[in-house]
Design an enzyme around this catalytic site. Structure first.
Site, PDB file in Angstrom:
ATOM      1  N   LEU A 207       0.984  -1.247   0.067  1.00 45.60           N
ATOM      2  CA  LEU A 207       0.250  -0.072   0.024  1.00 45.60           C
ATOM      3  C   LEU A 207       0.944   1.388  -0.127  1.00 45.60           C
ATOM      4  CD1 LEU A 207      -2.472  -1.170   2.774  1.00 45.60           C
ATOM      5  CD2 LEU A 207      -3.036  -0.996   0.277  1.00 45.60           C
ATOM      6  N   HIS A 208       0.684   2.045  -0.976  1.00 40.34           N
ATOM      7  CA  HIS A 208       1.467   3.350  -0.811  1.00 40.34           C
ATOM      8  C   HIS A 208       0.618   4.515  -1.476  1.00 40.34           C
ATOM      9  CE1 HIS A 208       1.819   2.227  -5.139  1.00 40.34           C
ATOM     10  NE2 HIS A 208       2.219   3.474  -5.370  1.00 40.34           N
ATOM     11  N   ARG A 209      -0.422   4.302  -1.945  1.00 44.14           N
ATOM     12  CA  ARG A 209      -1.243   5.450  -2.618  1.00 44.14           C
ATOM     13  C   ARG A 209      -1.563   6.357  -1.534  1.00 44.14           C
ATOM     14  NH1 ARG A 209      -0.623   5.187  -7.853  1.00 44.14           N
ATOM     15  NH2 ARG A 209      -0.455   3.116  -8.533  1.00 44.14           N
TER      16      ARG A 209
END
Ligand code: UD1
Length: 366
Positions: A207-209
């Site tokens: 997850l990085h958005r």
């Protein structure tokens, strides 16, 4: 013999596995010399260097060292630095890949110098203008001379936007080439064994958005859901630097320390990461590339986003969009459903780089 100079622009983690097969294929040709330009958007060893070594890429010919910043700072920094390179060494083609800020920055810079620009992974659209990547995709495609697409939906998007059919060439998914090039190393890696986990007994999370990690409440809710899931299915979560920075700010460390089945680890090299994905029961992600890699490997993928620029992964049935409210329920359903056998997607076959080389040769010598 003619020797065309081809710039391959690499900037951020998802770009390296897109330029590697192309670099290797172009290196075998006598009519051109591929030159790697690294803008430095990603600079940590585990976000950049390990990918160069896993993918057998040489050190970049040019390194712009741009680093982090606001969107304008990063884009402008790349443009100023890349223009200097183009003026020193005028390339015959500039090949940009994917949708990161450097993709758009180098495409604009090159086009304003009247250089030929080709975009690999053209035509993908999320229709979500709050995503910086969507703006990068639209701008890049609108000015590129040659648009190499991965799937039929991408061709249609470009045609709808008025791009002439003659500029569009469907070449397939270049990331599958990287996977196939390294398949034997990936197969013998067994990266999950380090956590005492066997194939099919764990999930992988990335997850990085900004939409998922930049809001502290959202980040806390997601982490609580992951902890709950990990009690049924151990999870391995290589943490992106953006996410790592946010984790430090939200004060959940004591809870995370107690969640023994949620393994938060450093970003992984390409071979390690693909070994984890290949052996996973399922993947939870908000990445674009991971949606495609899981589709190719027929691994169920739950994408924590409202939309995707890769609808073909949903059509294939491996990928589904989830919200934080439906994530846990969707996991239960995936775990109790038998996997379908999917037919492969046309041109996702490990031979995309060859088709790109052929198309580039035709466009250069027509
Ligand atoms: C970028 C791309 C995104 C892609 C993602 C994959 C854009 C707009 N976004 O997002 O499309 O999916 O890469 O990773 O181009 N950082 C480090 N070390 C690094 C790189 C970044 O610590 O090597 C930190 C930065 O300082 C920043 C954060 O991570 O705080 C985000 O980096 P940035 O490159 O701005 O965007 P990404 O979120 O990685």
């Amino acid at each position: 013999m003619t020797n065309l100079i081809i710039h391959l622009i690499a900037a951020a983690r998802p770009n390296f596995m897109k330029i590697a097969p192309l670099y290797h294929a172009l290196s075998r040709e006598e009519w051109c010399t591929p030159i790697i330009v690294h803008t430095g958007q990603h600079y940590d060893a585990n976000m950049s260097d390990t990918f160069f070594s896993d993918l057998n890429l040489p050190n970049p010919d040019w390194h712009l060292g741009i680093g982090s910043g606001t969107h304008a700072e990063q884009t402008a920094g790349v443009m100023v630095a890349y223009e200097k390179i183009c003026l020193k060494q005028r390339p015959d083609w500039v090949i940009v890949v994917g949708d990161v800020n450097s993709t758009m920055a180098c495409a604009i810079t090159a086009k304003k110098l009247n250089l030929n620009v080709a975009h690999l992974e053209a035509g993908l659209r999320s229709r979500d203008m709050t995503m910086p990547e969507e703006i990068n995709r639209l701008v890049t495609d609108s000015i590129s001379d040659l648009l190499w697409t991965p799937s039929p939906d991408a061709d249609e998007n470009l045609l709808h936007e008025g791009i002439p059919r003659t500029k569009i060439v469907r070449v397939g998914n270049i990331m599958i080439d990287s996977f196939e090039l390294l398949r034997s190393k990936i197969d013998s890696e067994h990266a999950a064994a380090a956590f005492g986990l066997t194939p099919g007994s764990f999930g992988v999370v990335t997850l990085h958005r900004p939409v998922n990690v930049d809001n502290p409440d959202q980040m806390r809710t997601i982490l609580s859901a992951l902890i709950e899931i990990s009690e049924q299915l151990p999870l391995i979560f290589p943490v992106h630097p953006r996410t790592r920075n946010r984790l430090k700010e939200i004060g959940m460390q004591p809870v995370l320390d107690k969640a023994h089945n949620l393994h938060l680890i450093e970003p992984q090299s390409y071979i390690h990461f693909m070994s984890l994905v290949k052996d996973a029961k399922l993947v939870i992600t908000d990445s674009g590339g991971v949606q495609e890699e899981t589709t190719y490997l027929n691994i169920p993928c739950l994408t924590l986003r409202e939309n995707t620029e890769r609808p073909i992964t949903i059509l294939q049935g491996t990928n589904q969009l989830v919200t934080i409210n439906t994530l846990v329920k969707s996991i239960v359903s995936v775990l109790s459903t038998k996997k379908n056998i999917n037919s492969p997607i046309e041109f996702w076959d490990g031979h995309t780089a060859e088709r790109v080389v052929q198309s580039l040769k035709e466009a250069s010598f027509q």
